[in-house]
Scaffold this motif. Structure first.
Motif, PDB file in Angstrom:
ATOM      1  N   HIS A 167       0.873  -1.177   0.000  1.00 25.03           N
ATOM      2  CA  HIS A 167       0.000   0.000   0.000  1.00 25.03           C
ATOM      3  C   HIS A 167       0.911   1.228   0.000  1.00 25.03           C
ATOM      4  O   HIS A 167       1.719   1.407   0.922  1.00 25.03           O
ATOM      5  CB  HIS A 167      -0.877  -0.027   1.254  1.00 25.03           C
ATOM      6  CG  HIS A 167      -1.971   0.983   1.244  1.00 25.03           C
ATOM      7  ND1 HIS A 167      -1.732   2.333   1.280  1.00 25.03           N
ATOM      8  CD2 HIS A 167      -3.317   0.839   1.188  1.00 25.03           C
ATOM      9  CE1 HIS A 167      -2.882   2.975   1.258  1.00 25.03           C
ATOM     10  NE2 HIS A 167      -3.860   2.087   1.189  1.00 25.03           N
ATOM     11  N   HIS A 168       0.759   2.071  -1.025  1.00 24.14           N
ATOM     12  CA  HIS A 168       1.686   3.190  -1.207  1.00 24.14           C
ATOM     13  C   HIS A 168       1.708   4.144  -0.004  1.00 24.14           C
ATOM     14  O   HIS A 168       2.766   4.650   0.384  1.00 24.14           O
ATOM     15  CB  HIS A 168       1.288   3.954  -2.481  1.00 24.14           C
ATOM     16  CG  HIS A 168       2.210   5.069  -2.837  1.00 24.14           C
ATOM     17  ND1 HIS A 168       3.493   4.876  -3.286  1.00 24.14           N
ATOM     18  CD2 HIS A 168       2.031   6.415  -2.810  1.00 24.14           C
ATOM     19  CE1 HIS A 168       4.052   6.051  -3.514  1.00 24.14           C
ATOM     20  NE2 HIS A 168       3.205   7.001  -3.238  1.00 24.14           N
ATOM     21  N   LEU A 169       0.546   4.382   0.589  1.00 19.07           N
ATOM     22  CA  LEU A 169       0.506   5.331   1.707  1.00 19.07           C
ATOM     23  C   LEU A 169       1.124   4.715   2.955  1.00 19.07           C
ATOM     24  O   LEU A 169       1.820   5.393   3.722  1.00 19.07           O
ATOM     25  CB  LEU A 169      -0.932   5.780   1.984  1.00 19.07           C
ATOM     26  CG  LEU A 169      -1.705   6.337   0.778  1.00 19.07           C
ATOM     27  CD1 LEU A 169      -3.053   6.887   1.218  1.00 19.07           C
ATOM     28  CD2 LEU A 169      -0.897   7.415   0.076  1.00 19.07           C
ATOM     29  N   ALA A 192       3.473   2.623   2.844  1.00 19.38           N
ATOM     30  CA  ALA A 192       4.920   2.665   2.581  1.00 19.38           C
ATOM     31  C   ALA A 192       5.496   4.039   2.938  1.00 19.38           C
ATOM     32  O   ALA A 192       6.573   4.139   3.539  1.00 19.38           O
ATOM     33  CB  ALA A 192       5.196   2.333   1.114  1.00 19.38           C
ATOM     34  N   HIS A 193       4.761   5.114   2.603  1.00 21.16           N
ATOM     35  CA  HIS A 193       5.217   6.459   2.996  1.00 21.16           C
ATOM     36  C   HIS A 193       5.334   6.543   4.519  1.00 21.16           C
ATOM     37  O   HIS A 193       6.318   7.041   5.061  1.00 21.16           O
ATOM     38  CB  HIS A 193       4.221   7.530   2.535  1.00 21.16           C
ATOM     39  CG  HIS A 193       4.497   8.071   1.156  1.00 21.16           C
ATOM     40  ND1 HIS A 193       5.700   8.627   0.799  1.00 21.16           N
ATOM     41  CD2 HIS A 193       3.705   8.158   0.051  1.00 21.16           C
ATOM     42  CE1 HIS A 193       5.641   9.031  -0.467  1.00 21.16           C
ATOM     43  NE2 HIS A 193       4.452   8.755  -0.943  1.00 21.16           N
ATOM     44  N   ILE A 194       4.287   6.059   5.200  1.00 18.48           N
ATOM     45  CA  ILE A 194       4.267   6.149   6.668  1.00 18.48           C
ATOM     46  C   ILE A 194       5.433   5.364   7.274  1.00 18.48           C
ATOM     47  O   ILE A 194       6.138   5.844   8.165  1.00 18.48           O
ATOM     48  CB  ILE A 194       2.912   5.620   7.218  1.00 18.48           C
ATOM     49  CG1 ILE A 194       1.774   6.538   6.794  1.00 18.48           C
ATOM     50  CG2 ILE A 194       2.961   5.483   8.739  1.00 18.48           C
ATOM     51  CD1 ILE A 194       0.382   5.952   7.016  1.00 18.48           C
ATOM     52  N   THR A 220       9.788  11.681  -0.898  1.00 18.23           N
ATOM     53  CA  THR A 220       9.123  11.538  -2.193  1.00 18.23           C
ATOM     54  C   THR A 220       9.202  10.079  -2.649  1.00 18.23           C
ATOM     55  O   THR A 220       9.921   9.271  -2.072  1.00 18.23           O
ATOM     56  CB  THR A 220       9.777  12.474  -3.241  1.00 18.23           C
ATOM     57  OG1 THR A 220      11.190  12.361  -3.101  1.00 18.23           O
ATOM     58  CG2 THR A 220       9.389  13.913  -3.031  1.00 18.23           C
ATOM     59  N   ASP A 221       8.459   9.759  -3.719  1.00 16.74           N
ATOM     60  CA  ASP A 221       8.356   8.368  -4.173  1.00 16.74           C
ATOM     61  C   ASP A 221       9.701   7.813  -4.632  1.00 16.74           C
ATOM     62  O   ASP A 221      10.423   8.462  -5.391  1.00 16.74           O
ATOM     63  CB  ASP A 221       7.365   8.285  -5.347  1.00 16.74           C
ATOM     64  CG  ASP A 221       5.947   8.633  -4.916  1.00 16.74           C
ATOM     65  OD1 ASP A 221       5.723   8.776  -3.707  1.00 16.74           O
ATOM     66  OD2 ASP A 221       5.092   8.748  -5.810  1.00 16.74           O
ATOM     67  N   GLN A 222       9.992   6.627  -4.211  1.00 10.10           N
ATOM     68  CA  GLN A 222      11.198   5.895  -4.639  1.00 10.10           C
ATOM     69  C   GLN A 222      11.034   4.419  -4.249  1.00 10.10           C
ATOM     70  O   GLN A 222      10.071   4.067  -3.568  1.00 10.10           O
ATOM     71  CB  GLN A 222      12.481   6.501  -4.032  1.00 10.10           C
ATOM     72  CG  GLN A 222      12.335   7.248  -2.722  1.00 10.10           C
ATOM     73  CD  GLN A 222      11.922   6.385  -1.576  1.00 10.10           C
ATOM     74  OE1 GLN A 222      12.379   5.264  -1.456  1.00 10.10           O
ATOM     75  NE2 GLN A 222      11.047   6.873  -0.709  1.00 10.10           N
TER      76      GLN A 222
HETATM   77 ZN    ZN Z   1       3.854   8.975  -2.869  1.00 12.45          ZN
END
Ligand code: ZN
Ligand code: KG4
Length: 477
Positions: free
Chosen positions: A230-232, A234-236, A434-436
């Motif tokens: 889950h992208h969010l 992953a950010h968290i 940021t996304d990576q």
């Molecule tokens: Zn993102």
């Protein structure tokens, strides 16, 4: 990532509105306007207030008013139904929700597929949810062994926003190279990594599919455990990669191009949305401000606005903090965006230029600084409320995550806010906000450590992929 979609230019929008108004007037004239405005003696003799035609007109006007009121009520009801939904604030309407641990988040199966969890393991992570193709190899102790990122900033720059079809093609072209580069930097082959994690939502579906399909192939071909990320989440979780002491539960402020949420984070797969945006995300607001001022927006307009804001006076342009009267933790950035545009248009008139992008640099810097200041003030205001909402709980840490968390002004202001409340702030270094690829790898590490993985065969991707616990918790937010 960049906010999707394109705005009609100011001139086009004005022309379209004028045309629509003209055509509406034209359609109304034969029924209402002509007799009422008539000045000919013939028609004035016919236009006493008691004539049948006037009654007809009155009747028609009343009918039109009722119709308009009905349409407005319908639009209002529709808006309320979708309030908060724009950026996937889950109020219980989604069929697919993220619940890797089952509805209670405590039903993980011991099926990570790893022979043992007592030894360090490595994960290849893949991220292609929007406009960056990322891959990284991360070890279970949080060390990033190798990473690679193909930015699509130049591709999307000329369009002023992410074009999904172009993004998909660029992912297809770059993905294998990016994976190879990350592996070679980690000095590992695909057979030597222990598992594969890939973002499966939320994001642009056609882009997510590129990364997901490749990860599934690799997992099946090389017999590796597979984790759909889950992208969010992953950010968290990036906040935990850099701060190993950060334990659940904690609050998270997630500010990215697609999302703006305050979440209560109880555990892996257990997140409750306590505030979401009613319209735009903060990243979107930064991107739109950048576009308005003619700044580069290819890799997201935020960095350009932040840089220019350093030269400006943050009180030069009067702007209003959104939702000051609302007693919940939700956000709204659409009104601020409009205020910024109006302020820019006023300056355009005063300076005698054609467009906001042609304003003198000093004016643009003032706009950027004022926008950034009020945008952050809005966050501070909502966070204070969220902090007081969890006063009785054991939470004392805020994780600041998502692309906008790279913003230095935001980081220092929230550091101060946390300090004032006796809280601590956990925030990844700017380049990991940021996304990576490392975010997918690390989120997979976290799930694998709990003994959980997914079946690659059945894995789908989800453009909208809300957290499952949010609906019940939103009742009282
Ligand atoms: Zn993102
Ligand atoms: O998390 P992210 O890379 O992609 C999404 O998941 O959306 O966030 C991208 C967003 C963009 O809107 C970009 O303009 C914003 O983060 N951003 C920033 C900064 N760096 C990236 N906004 C403000 N200041 C920055 N330094």
């Amino acid at each position: 990532m960049l906010a999707q979609g394109f705005s009609i230019s100011r001139r086009t929008a004005t022309a379209a509105t004028t045309a629509a108004a003209t055509s509406l007037r034209w359609r109304l004239q034969p029924t209402y306007n002509r007799p009422l405005s008539s000045t000919s003696s013939e028609s004035s003799s016919e236009s006493s207030p008691t004539t049948e035609s006037d009654e007809d007109q009155q009747h028609l006007i009343e009918r039109l008013k009722r119709k308009q009121a009905k349409a407005a009520a319908k639009a209002k009801a529709k808006r309320q139904k979708f309030l908060g939904l724009a950026k996937a604030v889950d109020r219980g309407q989604f069929s697919v929700t993220y619940q890797p641990g089952g509805p209670n988040g405590d039903a993980f199966q011991n099926k990570s597929g790893l022979p043992t969890l007592s030894l360090p393991f490595t994960v290849l992570g893949i991220e292609s949810s929007c406009d960056d193709t990322g891959a990284a190899v991360v070890r279970s102790d949080g060390i990033i062994l190798g990473e690679a990122l193909a930015s699509q900033a130049e591709i999307h720059e000329e369009w002023g926003g992410v074009v999904p079809g172009l993004a998909k093609t660029a992912h297809e072209e770059n993905l294998d190279q990016v994976i190879e580069l990350a592996l070679s930097r980690a000095n590992l082959t695909i057979d030597e990594v222990d598992a594969i994690g890939v973002t499966v939502g939320p994001g642009l579906e056609i882009c997510l599919r590129v990364g997901c399909n490749r990860a599934k192939e690799l997992a099946i071909q090389h017999k590796k455990p597979f984790v759909g990320i889950h992208h969010l989440e992953a950010h968290i979780l990036m906040a935990r990669l850099e701060n190993p002491d950060l334990q659940f539960p904690f609050l998270s402020l997630l500010v990215s191009g697609g999302h703006c949420q305050i979440l209560k984070c109880m555990g892996i797969g257990r997140y409750s949305v306590i505030g979401g945006t009613l319209d735009d995300s903060l990243g979107e607001a930064f991107d739109k401000t950048a576009r308005l001022l003619g700044l580069p927006v290819g890799g997201g307009g935020g960095p350009a606005v932040e840089k220019l804001a350093l030269e400006g006076n943050r009180t030069a342009v009067p702007l209003t903090v959104p939702l000051l009267q609302r007693k919940d933790c939700d956000f709204s950035y659409a009104g601020l965006k409009t205020n910024v545009r109006r302020a820019a248009e006023k300056l355009v008139m005063e300076r005698g230029v054609e467009l906001p992008s042609e304003l003198p640099r000093g004016d643009k810097a003032d706009i950027a600084a004022s926008f950034q200041h009020i945008a952050i003030r809005h966050l501070e205001h909502r966070l204070k409320r969220a902090i007081s909402n969890v006063e009785d709980e054991e939470i004392k840490t805020l994780a600041l995550v998502g692309g906008v968390a790279a913003n230095m002004e935001l980081r220092s202001r929230l550091e101060e806010l946390c300090e004032n409340h006796g809280w601590s702030l956990a925030v990844p270094p700017p380049r990991l906000c940021t996304d990576q690829g490392a975010m997918s790898a690390w989120a997979a590490v976290e799930r694998l450590k709990l003994g959980s993985s997914d079946e690659p065969d059945g894995q789908d991707v989800y453009a909208r992929y809300p957290f499952s616990l949010s609906a019940e918790n939103n009742q009282d937010s």
